[in-house]
Design a protein around this motif. Sequence first.
Motif, PDB file in Angstrom:
ATOM      1  N   ARG A 107      -4.076 -10.259  -1.455  1.00  0.00           N
ATOM      2  CA  ARG A 107      -2.867 -10.389  -0.639  1.00  0.00           C
ATOM      3  C   ARG A 107      -2.839  -9.330   0.462  1.00  0.00           C
ATOM      4  N   TRP A 108      -3.227  -8.099   0.124  1.00  0.00           N
ATOM      5  CA  TRP A 108      -3.189  -7.019   1.132  1.00  0.00           C
ATOM      6  C   TRP A 108      -4.119  -7.356   2.301  1.00  0.00           C
ATOM      7  N   LEU A 109      -5.324  -7.835   1.985  1.00  0.00           N
ATOM      8  CA  LEU A 109      -6.274  -8.155   3.064  1.00  0.00           C
ATOM      9  C   LEU A 109      -5.800  -9.367   3.876  1.00  0.00           C
ATOM     10  N   TYR A 110      -5.352 -10.402   3.173  1.00  0.00           N
ATOM     11  CA  TYR A 110      -4.854 -11.580   3.890  1.00  0.00           C
ATOM     12  C   TYR A 110      -3.760 -11.162   4.876  1.00  0.00           C
ATOM     13  N   PHE A 111      -2.846 -10.306   4.436  1.00  0.00           N
ATOM     14  CA  PHE A 111      -1.743  -9.906   5.311  1.00  0.00           C
ATOM     15  C   PHE A 111      -2.271  -9.258   6.595  1.00  0.00           C
ATOM     16  N   GLN A 112      -3.349  -8.480   6.466  1.00  0.00           N
ATOM     17  CA  GLN A 112      -3.882  -7.792   7.647  1.00  0.00           C
ATOM     18  C   GLN A 112      -4.576  -8.748   8.618  1.00  0.00           C
ATOM     19  N   VAL A 113      -5.214  -9.813   8.085  1.00  0.00           N
ATOM     20  CA  VAL A 113      -6.146 -10.562   8.947  1.00  0.00           C
ATOM     21  C   VAL A 113      -5.872 -12.064   9.084  1.00  0.00           C
ATOM     22  N   ILE A 114      -4.912 -12.590   8.319  1.00  0.00           N
ATOM     23  CA  ILE A 114      -4.831 -14.065   8.244  1.00  0.00           C
ATOM     24  C   ILE A 114      -4.530 -14.732   9.587  1.00  0.00           C
ATOM     25  N   ASP A 115      -3.838 -14.042  10.480  1.00  0.00           N
ATOM     26  CA  ASP A 115      -3.498 -14.668  11.769  1.00  0.00           C
ATOM     27  C   ASP A 115      -4.537 -14.374  12.851  1.00  0.00           C
ATOM     28  N   ALA A 155       6.540  -7.651   2.647  1.00  0.00           N
ATOM     29  CA  ALA A 155       7.005  -7.129   1.354  1.00  0.00           C
ATOM     30  C   ALA A 155       5.912  -7.307   0.292  1.00  0.00           C
ATOM     31  N   GLY A 156       5.244  -8.473   0.330  1.00  0.00           N
ATOM     32  CA  GLY A 156       4.168  -8.730  -0.637  1.00  0.00           C
ATOM     33  C   GLY A 156       3.009  -7.758  -0.437  1.00  0.00           C
ATOM     34  N   ALA A 157       2.684  -7.491   0.818  1.00  0.00           N
ATOM     35  CA  ALA A 157       1.577  -6.566   1.097  1.00  0.00           C
ATOM     36  C   ALA A 157       1.923  -5.161   0.595  1.00  0.00           C
ATOM     37  N   GLU A 158       3.178  -4.771   0.726  1.00  0.00           N
ATOM     38  CA  GLU A 158       3.580  -3.441   0.275  1.00  0.00           C
ATOM     39  C   GLU A 158       3.550  -3.365  -1.264  1.00  0.00           C
ATOM     40  N   ARG A 159       4.017  -4.431  -1.928  1.00  0.00           N
ATOM     41  CA  ARG A 159       3.935  -4.464  -3.404  1.00  0.00           C
ATOM     42  C   ARG A 159       2.461  -4.390  -3.831  1.00  0.00           C
ATOM     43  N   SER A 160       1.614  -5.078  -3.086  1.00  0.00           N
ATOM     44  CA  SER A 160       0.186  -5.088  -3.437  1.00  0.00           C
ATOM     45  C   SER A 160      -0.427  -3.705  -3.231  1.00  0.00           C
ATOM     46  N   ARG A 161       0.002  -3.031  -2.156  1.00  0.00           N
ATOM     47  CA  ARG A 161      -0.521  -1.670  -1.922  1.00  0.00           C
ATOM     48  C   ARG A 161      -0.201  -0.779  -3.130  1.00  0.00           C
ATOM     49  N   THR A 162       1.039  -0.895  -3.636  1.00  0.00           N
ATOM     50  CA  THR A 162       1.431  -0.090  -4.809  1.00  0.00           C
ATOM     51  C   THR A 162       0.553  -0.446  -6.018  1.00  0.00           C
ATOM     52  N   LYS A 163       0.324  -1.742  -6.196  1.00  0.00           N
ATOM     53  CA  LYS A 163      -0.510  -2.179  -7.345  1.00  0.00           C
ATOM     54  C   LYS A 163      -1.942  -1.671  -7.221  1.00  0.00           C
ATOM     55  N   ILE A 164      -2.461  -1.690  -5.984  1.00  0.00           N
ATOM     56  CA  ILE A 164      -3.831  -1.188  -5.774  1.00  0.00           C
ATOM     57  C   ILE A 164      -3.857   0.308  -6.095  1.00  0.00           C
ATOM     58  N   ASP A 165      -2.844   1.031  -5.609  1.00  0.00           N
ATOM     59  CA  ASP A 165      -2.787   2.477  -5.903  1.00  0.00           C
ATOM     60  C   ASP A 165      -2.739   2.712  -7.417  1.00  0.00           C
ATOM     61  N   VAL A 201     -10.606  -4.030   0.051  1.00  0.00           N
ATOM     62  CA  VAL A 201      -9.960  -2.857   0.668  1.00  0.00           C
ATOM     63  C   VAL A 201     -10.943  -1.693   0.831  1.00  0.00           C
ATOM     64  N   LEU A 202     -12.208  -1.920   0.486  1.00  0.00           N
ATOM     65  CA  LEU A 202     -13.236  -0.868   0.648  1.00  0.00           C
ATOM     66  C   LEU A 202     -14.335  -1.316   1.618  1.00  0.00           C
ATOM     67  N   LEU A 203     -14.508  -2.623   1.766  1.00  0.00           N
ATOM     68  CA  LEU A 203     -15.480  -3.220   2.693  1.00  0.00           C
ATOM     69  C   LEU A 203     -16.903  -2.681   2.501  1.00  0.00           C
ATOM     70  N   PHE A 217      -9.316  -3.618  12.052  1.00  0.00           N
ATOM     71  CA  PHE A 217      -7.979  -3.451  11.465  1.00  0.00           C
ATOM     72  C   PHE A 217      -7.065  -2.619  12.374  1.00  0.00           C
ATOM     73  N   SER A 218      -5.773  -2.729  12.158  1.00  0.00           N
ATOM     74  CA  SER A 218      -4.805  -1.880  12.856  1.00  0.00           C
ATOM     75  C   SER A 218      -5.044  -0.425  12.419  1.00  0.00           C
ATOM     76  N   ALA A 219      -4.546   0.528  13.230  1.00  0.00           N
ATOM     77  CA  ALA A 219      -4.751   1.947  12.904  1.00  0.00           C
ATOM     78  C   ALA A 219      -4.174   2.269  11.518  1.00  0.00           C
ATOM     79  N   GLN A 220      -3.011   1.683  11.226  1.00  0.00           N
ATOM     80  CA  GLN A 220      -2.355   1.972   9.939  1.00  0.00           C
ATOM     81  C   GLN A 220      -3.189   1.436   8.757  1.00  0.00           C
ATOM     82  N   ALA A 221      -3.690   0.213   8.917  1.00  0.00           N
ATOM     83  CA  ALA A 221      -4.493  -0.375   7.843  1.00  0.00           C
ATOM     84  C   ALA A 221      -5.824   0.374   7.688  1.00  0.00           C
ATOM     85  N   ARG A 222      -6.381   0.794   8.830  1.00  0.00           N
ATOM     86  CA  ARG A 222      -7.651   1.553   8.782  1.00  0.00           C
ATOM     87  C   ARG A 222      -7.474   2.846   8.009  1.00  0.00           C
ATOM     88  N   GLU A 223      -6.381   3.489   8.272  1.00  0.00           N
ATOM     89  CA  GLU A 223      -6.063   4.752   7.590  1.00  0.00           C
ATOM     90  C   GLU A 223      -5.967   4.539   6.071  1.00  0.00           C
TER      91      GLU A 223
END
Length: 245
Positions: A107-115, A155-165, A201-203, A217-223
């Motif tokens: 979900r996190w990756l899809y959110f960054q790139v799906i469009d 919101a889903g991407a943020e929940r996923s970020r927490t789960k990944i952490d 998320v590690l590529l 990726f966006s600067a934020q996602a790259r970080e």
Amino acid sequence: MTARLITIPFSHYCEKARWALEIAGIAYDEDGHLPVFHYAATMRAGAKRTVPALIHDGKVIPDSTPIIAYADAQRPGTLLPSDPAKRQEALDIEDAFDRHLGPATRRWLYFQVIDRKDLDHVLLHGIPRWEALALRATRPAAIAYIKRSLKVDAAGAERSRTKIDEAFQNVGAMLGDGRRYLVGDQFSVADLTFAALAAPVLLPVQYGAPLPQLDAFSAQARERIETWRRSPPGQFALRIYADHR
Ligand SMILES: N[C@@H](CCC(=O)N[C@@H](CS)C(=O)NCC(=O)O)C(=O)O
């Protein structure tokens, strides 16, 4: 006889299966499809809706977990520890990553790139030409379906970020005693599953299909990706890729 692995090539669950088959020395042809288009292949084969699905010697083996067990049975001990307690531990770890880490990284990756149409080479790798052509007409509907069914939104991407952490923290705690592998002293399904399901998320460069490059990726996602990569679990997964893929 050469096996057939039905996949969505960029899917990390399909990466789990490809990796396992290669480790077990099972020759296979990859039958890759776009999401949704894959239903025709899985239904025709009598598998489940999801990929990966393996067809080998007249048997249909759906889902990455049985595929790994099947691969290990061809070359026992390569993926599943032979000691019963360690085997169970490795399978429990695999199951937890399958249920929590895999959906979150997807979900996190899809959110960054799906469009991002400029990343279509990732989607279009290893699929029939007619599906690539059909994507032009079906793209808006297919993307809307994926966003809705997988809850791909901020919101889903943020929940996923927490789960990944959380998953990374759990792996970090396990690695805290200096172990080189998650279970016992050798590579197993637990290491493979963590590395493959964390790959979005590690590529890792060794991934078995194209993934977006970091600079897409966006600067934020790259970080974020760089933080995950630098963390001990990220370093561990990248080492597992470098040493075992
Ligand atoms: N538990 C399954 C999960 C596989 C999975 O979620 N595959 C996704 C692609 S990443 C899929 O086929 N989704 C299509 C759908 O759910 O209809 C496994 O380990 O193989």
